[in-house]
Write a protein that holds these residues in place. Sequence first.
Motif, mmCIF file in Angstrom:
data_model
loop_
_atom_site.group_PDB
_atom_site.id
_atom_site.type_symbol
_atom_site.label_atom_id
_atom_site.label_comp_id
_atom_site.label_asym_id
_atom_site.label_seq_id
_atom_site.Cartn_x
_atom_site.Cartn_y
_atom_site.Cartn_z
ATOM 1 N N ARG A 98 0.747 -1.211 -0.152
ATOM 2 C CA ARG A 98 -0.140 -0.235 0.079
ATOM 3 C C ARG A 98 0.838 1.185 0.010
ATOM 4 N N GLU A 108 -0.175 5.771 3.821
ATOM 5 C CA GLU A 108 -1.216 5.067 4.367
ATOM 6 C C GLU A 108 -0.243 4.019 5.314
ATOM 7 N N GLU A 111 -0.604 4.243 9.645
ATOM 8 C CA GLU A 111 -1.399 3.412 10.589
ATOM 9 C C GLU A 111 0.093 2.604 11.674
#
Length: 284
Positions: free
Chosen positions: A213, A217, A221
């Motif tokens: 990804r 992102e 996270e």
Amino acid sequence: MSYGTLVSSAVLADHLFDPGWRVFDCRHQLNDPAAGSRAYATAHLPGAFFLHLDQDLSGPTNGRNGRHPLPDPLLLADKLGAAGVALDTQVIAYDDAGGAFASRLWWLLRWLGHDRVAVLDGGIDRWLVEGRPLATDSPSSSPATLEVDLRAAVTSSDAVLASLGQSGFCLIDARAPERFRGENETLDPVGGHIPGARNRFFRDNLDVDGCFRPAAELRREFLALLAGSPPEQAVMSCGSGVTACHNLLAMEIAGLPGARLYAGSWSEWCSDPARPVVCQAPPA
């Protein structure tokens, strides 16, 4: 230009026969250790050498050091050197599991002091979707010397035990959530996780196509997971020190370097009944 995290299939295709590049097939199945070598014999990326997780990317087990202890660094360097890997060689690792096993070679080479190593994003599956060629012949190479400059990127079970409960210490477990909870444990004799560990399933690093990804992102996270702890105080674990490397790669992509690997991971930790265990699964 060198690559230190990921490389696309398009870039690799342009360098497939570059004498300064080496490609390694790291396909493996934990429940069928011969599956990777069979798949390699059937077809692999042109020019790719094969490395076996158990035989090449791990050392001998003794029942107390986990299922995939680290290999002897000098022996690993010799094997890579036999395939033509020197300090200035660009190494590419791939598999068919979203980088779950290729990231082990990525981490091992960095541990040896070799930064010119990347994982093929999307692996052989992406390569095939794009209609790129495969081969069946086994390559050969003039040997090279890979010098080892071992890095302090590993931590031990004693160090983890001593750090439990300390401010800033962050232990992240890459196993699937059910195994983290102690459910459906089929690989190790004890189910559960190390006290205080946080779960980050390595497959959460991937998109629906099996590619990593976007960095932004992943960064968001992992920062939430670290909860204020600096990356340098984070330790990555899993079942046996393999998919933990996937999380280490994801953190590197996210611009959060410096975390260490607990190489023995759960399979080593649970081999000593004196070490504390958390099991959220109901007793059988």
